[in-house]
Motif scaffolding. Structure first.
Motif, PDB file in Angstrom:
ATOM      1  N   ARG A  97       0.894  -1.092   0.024  1.00  0.00           N
ATOM      2  CA  ARG A  97      -0.013  -0.116   0.206  1.00  0.00           C
ATOM      3  C   ARG A  97       0.924   1.002   0.135  1.00  0.00           C
ATOM      4  O   ARG A  97       1.804   1.152   0.695  1.00  0.00           O
ATOM      5  N   ARG A 155      -3.235   0.890  -3.671  1.00  0.00           N
ATOM      6  CA  ARG A 155      -2.820  -0.829  -3.202  1.00  0.00           C
ATOM      7  C   ARG A 155      -2.230  -1.510  -4.767  1.00  0.00           C
ATOM      8  O   ARG A 155      -2.871  -1.306  -5.680  1.00  0.00           O
ATOM      9  N   GLU A 199      -2.764   2.007   7.591  1.00  0.00           N
ATOM     10  CA  GLU A 199      -3.254   1.058   7.252  1.00  0.00           C
ATOM     11  C   GLU A 199      -4.966   0.722   7.410  1.00  0.00           C
ATOM     12  O   GLU A 199      -5.425   0.049   6.634  1.00  0.00           O
ATOM     13  N   ALA A 200      -5.569   1.603   7.916  1.00  0.00           N
ATOM     14  CA  ALA A 200      -7.023   1.690   8.170  1.00  0.00           C
ATOM     15  C   ALA A 200      -7.564   2.509   6.944  1.00  0.00           C
ATOM     16  O   ALA A 200      -8.713   2.471   6.901  1.00  0.00           O
ATOM     17  N   ARG A 201      -6.517   3.224   6.017  1.00  0.00           N
ATOM     18  CA  ARG A 201      -7.468   3.613   4.897  1.00  0.00           C
ATOM     19  C   ARG A 201      -7.531   2.866   3.770  1.00  0.00           C
ATOM     20  O   ARG A 201      -6.426   2.286   3.232  1.00  0.00           O
ATOM     21  N   PRO A 202      -8.712   2.954   3.120  1.00  0.00           N
ATOM     22  CA  PRO A 202      -9.008   1.896   2.194  1.00  0.00           C
ATOM     23  C   PRO A 202      -8.418   2.966   0.965  1.00  0.00           C
ATOM     24  O   PRO A 202      -8.326   3.970   0.771  1.00  0.00           O
ATOM     25  N   ALA A 203      -8.197   1.925  -0.054  1.00  0.00           N
ATOM     26  CA  ALA A 203      -7.433   2.213  -1.407  1.00  0.00           C
ATOM     27  C   ALA A 203      -8.435   2.940  -2.142  1.00  0.00           C
ATOM     28  O   ALA A 203      -9.461   2.406  -2.451  1.00  0.00           O
ATOM     29  N   ASP A 204      -7.908   3.930  -2.872  1.00  0.00           N
ATOM     30  CA  ASP A 204      -8.738   4.667  -3.673  1.00  0.00           C
ATOM     31  C   ASP A 204      -8.342   4.081  -5.173  1.00  0.00           C
ATOM     32  O   ASP A 204      -9.274   4.035  -6.106  1.00  0.00           O
ATOM     33  N   ALA A 205      -7.230   3.533  -5.324  1.00  0.00           N
ATOM     34  CA  ALA A 205      -6.764   3.039  -6.722  1.00  0.00           C
ATOM     35  C   ALA A 205      -6.058   1.735  -6.528  1.00  0.00           C
ATOM     36  O   ALA A 205      -5.325   1.423  -5.599  1.00  0.00           O
ATOM     37  N   THR A 206      -6.340   0.779  -7.371  1.00  0.00           N
ATOM     38  CA  THR A 206      -5.811  -0.678  -7.485  1.00  0.00           C
ATOM     39  C   THR A 206      -5.020  -0.660  -8.874  1.00  0.00           C
ATOM     40  O   THR A 206      -5.138  -0.546  -9.765  1.00  0.00           O
TER      41      THR A 206
END
Lengths: 287, 342
Positions: free
Chosen positions: A6, A15, A38-45
């Motif tokens: 990440r 991520r 670590e608690a932040r969701p990914a905007d882009a993969t």
């Protein structure tokens, strides 16, 4: 995917997944000093994957995909996995990000004011930004500069700087070797080596800066400065933006304001030292 | 992946269906949900569905971006429809909007956040040449230059080869039918056009039952189920809302589906929207069909990175789509020609 990492660059949380450990290990080295949440969701993969399962081992070739996939993108050998990751990150931001107007431009800041440099590949915008970032300036980014349509401020996207060809030696001479990634020779974009931005630039990556000067550098030819009208700057920047059309009226508003409020110049320079001198001269004059 | 872990695509479908609370997701769950939603081109749809829900701040911010961007995209799509009207109306050519642009023009619930790609319009077969000329004169030009593809479109397809506007860079698909000429099923294109209705801003759109028939045909009779979750979501919301305003809607739908030869597709779409999105369907539509299982598996075939899993199932649906589209000998010739040109 088997391996993942990440990375937060500016406002974007990525991520990155990979079929191989090597590109992830290389990213971990380059991005070790970046903030981790670590608690932040990914905007882009971003996905680095083998098109056929056996290609994971035999003449491993890395495809770059993720949220958006460009069918024509060529795979790269595993030794260039880091470049595939970089291209993947760029692609996902270029096609997916909507909060800000994206300019394909480098930027540096001083005293809360931003110098934005836009140009084609080979114009030297990355090299100038990298060199300025080693001096009095805060490096904001070598590839994308984000403009907030609401405030008009420039926001940083300070990914690891992608140094190419002659720029590698020029910058390597000035920095600690620990801040350089592995040399990737003979990639489709030439020789590439990444530079980790200075810790202060990474720590300040969420601080906006007011656009103060727009430059359109051109490497080669005698030193020259040419003032640029609002109209020409506007048209050039629409071409340098990956989401100008998608933003609609907000994009038009942001870009109009940027070119109206920010003096713009084209500069030509025969070498980096001259380029930097021209930049400093124009910066002093716009104060 | 742990044995008990629910896959991201199932969480995504649960969120749309309202079976799962957004606040119950762990931060890491959102990675996969956002990735799958992007892969299905439904992130803005999810953003609308979860507007006002209890979300992590960064997800709320991303969803706000998506809603704003979708509003702009929709405005641009409707402008494109207006451009087509200005090109075709002076020639007296009437057209019906199809798919995403039609849903937006009609202000339907499924239009909220829906991605709109090309402009799809339907004209009478007798108008197709004049429509082509009018568009070429108004600045559209051909995309494909391959003579075989061009021949194939003109001889066998239900639409002109795609046209792109030279200054706006937007594509238009001009249909004269909703399934290929060579398809085993031939919906009544004349009835589709002559029974069209006017949307709020004056564009013609298919009547409710025909719109649901086309949606089901597009999803189940024509394609290989790529974008299936989105088409199914369209079908679910439009049938729900049509039935809410017209108590006889399901009867109408059955009647029109029979007229067009699309009963199987429409009934399957209804069952799948019940199974995935919790749709309440009318009595008589509530059956079970063993083969639905394959369709459900195909719709759920995405991993937590948004990638299509089960390549054999994907391939099988690809072959099925071609099998429905053309007779066997023609399919063989077509695939042979395509293969030689690779």
């Amino acid at each position: 995917m088997r391996h993942s990492k990440r990375i937060a660059v500016g406002p974007v949380q990525f991520r990155i997944g990979s079929d191989w450990p090597e590109p992830i290990a290389a990213l971990e080295q380059l991005y070790a000093g970046y903030p981790q949440d670590e608690a932040r969701p990914a905007d882009a993969t971003v996905c680095l994957f083998a098109a056929r399962s056996w290609r994971r081992w035999v003449r491993a070739s890395v495809h770059s995909g993720g949220d958006f996939v460009v069918p024509a993108a060529l795979p790269l050998p595993l030794s260039m996995g880091l470049l595939a990751a970089e291209m993947g990150m760029n692609l996902q931001v270029a096609l997916g990000w909507r909060r800000h107007m994206l300019l394909h431009a480098s930027a540096v800041a001083r005293d809360g004011r931003a110098l934005i440099m836009s140009g084609e590949s080979g114009s030297g915008k990355s090299t100038l930004a990298a060199l300025l970032g080693e001096g009095e300036w805060r490096l904001m980014g070598d590839e994308f500069t984000l403009i907030d349509p609401v405030s008009g401020d420039a926001l940083a996207f300070p990914r690891a700087v992608s140094l190419k060809n002659e720029a590698i030696a020029a910058v390597a001479a000035q920095v600690d070797a620990a801040r350089l990634g592995p040399l990737m020779a003979g990639t489709p974009k030439g020789d590439i080596r990444h530079l980790i931005p200075r810790a202060a630039a990474i720590a300040a990556m969420h601080e906006p800066a007011r656009p103060a000067l727009l430059l359109f550098p051109r490497f080669g030819g005698a030193a020259a400065i040419e003032p640029m009208g609002e109209g020409e700057a506007f048209v050039r920047l629409t071409e340098a933006s990956t989401n100008y059309v998608a933003l609609g009226e907000a994009g038009f508003g942001a870009l109009t304001r940027l070119v109206r409020e920010t003096p713009a110049f084209g500069i030509s320079y025969p070498d980096s030292a001259t380029g930097i001198a021209l930049v400093e001269q124009l910066w002093a004059e716009t104060k | 992946m742990g044995r008990n872990k629910v896959s991201a695509v199932r969480i995504f479908v649960d969120l749309l269906a309202g079976r799962r609370e957004a606040s119950a997701l762990a931060p890491r769950d959102w990675d996969g949900v956002i990735g799958v939603a992007r892969s299905e081109a439904m992130l803005a749809t999810l953003a609308h569905r979860l507007e006002g829900a209890d979300l992590p701040p960064s997800v709320a911010a991303l969803f706000a971006d998506q809603r704003a961007a979708a509003a702009v995209a929709q405005q641009q799509a409707l402008w494109e429809a207006e451009m087509a009207r200005r090109a075709l109306a002076p020639q007296g050519i009437e057209f019906v909007l199809l798919k995403g642009t039609a849903y937006a023009a009609a202000g339907m619930a499924c239009a909220a956040g829906r991605q709109i790609g090309d402009l799809d319009i339907l004209v009478l077969a007798s108008d197709i040449r004049r429509a082509e000329n009018a568009l070429l004169n108004a600045g559209w030009e051909w995309v494909k230059s391959d003579p075989y593809d061009d021949f194939y479109y003109r001889e066998h397809m239900h639409e002109l080869p795609p046209l792109i506007h030279k200054s706006r860079d937007r594509m238009i698909d001009v249909h004269h039918a909703i399934l290929p000429r060579t398809h085993r099923i031939t919906p009544d294109a004349l009835a589709l056009v002559s029974d069209a209705v006017a949307s709020a801003d004056g564009f013609a759109v298919l009547n409710p039952a025909d719109m649901a028939c086309h949606c089901a045909a597009h999803m189940l009779a024509d394609g290989d189920l790529q974008g299936g979750l989105r088409n199914l979501w369209d079908f679910h919301l439009m049938t729900r809302d049509f039935a809410a305003t017209d108590p006889r809607f399901w009867e109408q739908l059955d009647r029109r589906a029979r007229l067009h030869g699309l009963q199987d597709a429409v009934q399957r779409a209804a069952r799948l929207s019940r199974d995935l999105y919790g749709a309440v369907v009318a009595a008589g539509w509530n059956g079970q069909e063993a083969s639905d299982r394959w369709f459900r598996q195909r719709l759920f075939a995405r991993d937590d990175w948004g990638r299509v899993t089960r390549p054999l199932l994907e391939q099988a649906f690809y072959i099925r789509s071609h099998w429905l589209r053309m007779p066997p000998m023609m399919l063989a010739q077509h695939l042979w020609t395509k293969w030689r040109k690779r």
